[in-house]
Design an enzyme around this catalytic site. Sequence first.
Site, PDB file in Angstrom:
ATOM      1  N   HIS A   1      38.594  36.174  39.786  1.00 37.41           N
ATOM      2  CA  HIS A   1      38.257  37.564  40.113  1.00 37.41           C
ATOM      3  C   HIS A   1      37.702  37.736  41.530  1.00 37.41           C
ATOM      4  O   HIS A   1      36.560  38.138  41.723  1.00 37.41           O
ATOM      5  CB  HIS A   1      37.266  38.121  39.095  1.00 37.41           C
ATOM      6  CG  HIS A   1      37.827  38.307  37.729  1.00 37.41           C
ATOM      7  ND1 HIS A   1      37.227  39.106  36.779  1.00 37.41           N
ATOM      8  CD2 HIS A   1      38.942  37.806  37.139  1.00 37.41           C
ATOM      9  CE1 HIS A   1      37.941  39.069  35.667  1.00 37.41           C
ATOM     10  NE2 HIS A   1      38.993  38.281  35.863  1.00 37.41           N
TER      11      HIS A   1
ATOM     12  N   GLU B   1      43.371  49.513  34.839  1.00 40.27           N
ATOM     13  CA  GLU B   1      43.085  50.865  35.320  1.00 40.27           C
ATOM     14  C   GLU B   1      43.772  51.197  36.646  1.00 40.27           C
ATOM     15  O   GLU B   1      43.976  50.325  37.492  1.00 40.27           O
ATOM     16  CB  GLU B   1      41.577  51.051  35.536  1.00 40.27           C
ATOM     17  CG  GLU B   1      40.745  50.967  34.281  1.00 40.27           C
ATOM     18  CD  GLU B   1      39.263  51.201  34.543  1.00 40.27           C
ATOM     19  OE1 GLU B   1      38.500  51.178  33.566  1.00 40.27           O
ATOM     20  OE2 GLU B   1      38.879  51.409  35.718  1.00 40.27           O
TER      21      GLU B   1
END
Length: 410
Positions: free
Chosen positions: A187, A283
């Site tokens: 990440h 998203e």
Amino acid sequence: MKSKFHFIALASTLLCITACSKNEINEDTEPNPTDGPGVETNAPNTSYKPAFNGQTRVKAVRTTAAFQGTAISSGLTAPWGITALPDGRLLITQKAGTMRIATPSGALSTPITGLPAVNSSGQGGLLGLCIDPQFTSNRMVYWVFSENVAGGTQTSVAKGRLSQNEQNIENATVIYRAGPAYNGTLHYGGRILFDRSGNLVVSTGERSDLATRPLAQSVSSGLGKVVRITTNGLPATGNPTFSGSGALPELYSIGHRNPQGLAMHPVTGEIWQGEHGPRGGDEINRLQAGKNYGWPTITYGIEYSGAAIGAPIQQQNGLEQPVYYWDPVISPSGMTFYTGNRIAEWQNNLFIGSLSATHIVRLVIENNRVMGEERLLASENQRFRDITQGTDNALYAITDGGRLYRIDRS
């Protein structure tokens, strides 16, 4: 005379009622993005309900113009970012730490060297890139990478000049580091672009682990953020002011998980962002300065184990809703708005590379809402890592498997 006036008043009232009723009917019968079958046929991971119609699983659309996606090269090694050069060629990062230049026909240069060392373990490496708006005269390139530092690794931003012979990057300099460092390899976020004011917008991840996840909500941390900096790495003028002790002046938005997509809307200049959710809850966000996008307080996903995340809740006052989300996930990566003239129906549509779902997403957007979704090149079975528009108005996409695709009208 009195009855005549009463008749006129009554007629006016009836006309008003009729007109108002027609307006209401028109509003109720406007096209609903959920009308019609969607492209997603698999069951969602959760029973969570969207905040509004069209926030997920919109109707499927299909491009009517004839087009084709052609693999013009398969010689790249784990490419991660791609951007167009002014002369029509494409500059591409490779995860292990080099760049390549590709022609529109797919011919590749030798690797470009001279960049700072990267940690390419896990999800790290040489990540997103962009070129200076004045590249023709200054040849400056900006990129994001995972850097080894004391205490672990972190998402860093560097710049340098592409040499005249295009064999190396000159005077490479690290201009920004998103702290704190963490001993992990997941990440990093890693996209970068110029906004209309000439500043850099950069996405950073929250580093995945439970120990770092809450830092996405911390205004004193650079993790899980979108930051806005100058070309020297300083906080840009006009950045929002976040309340809280030690709030960083470079912050533009907070509450992100692993944002691997950034694109500027060609009409409004607003920055749109894509980020990986956990199990469900990928998203697309329309970023607004100073806003909190919720992770990990709200989410439309669950843990990979199947456990709930947090409360669990999907909406909370003061936290922004995504414009769109996917459940199950597609793993959205690099993205771009189409502004070309080759396929008229694609104008201002958003194109997104999908990793786990192995296709390119086309989203039709009207008034900041997603009205339709299409899946392109699914038959290629490739993990699409990034996509950009070339100066020839074709789309170019790279895959984890080393391919470069040209997508254009047939």
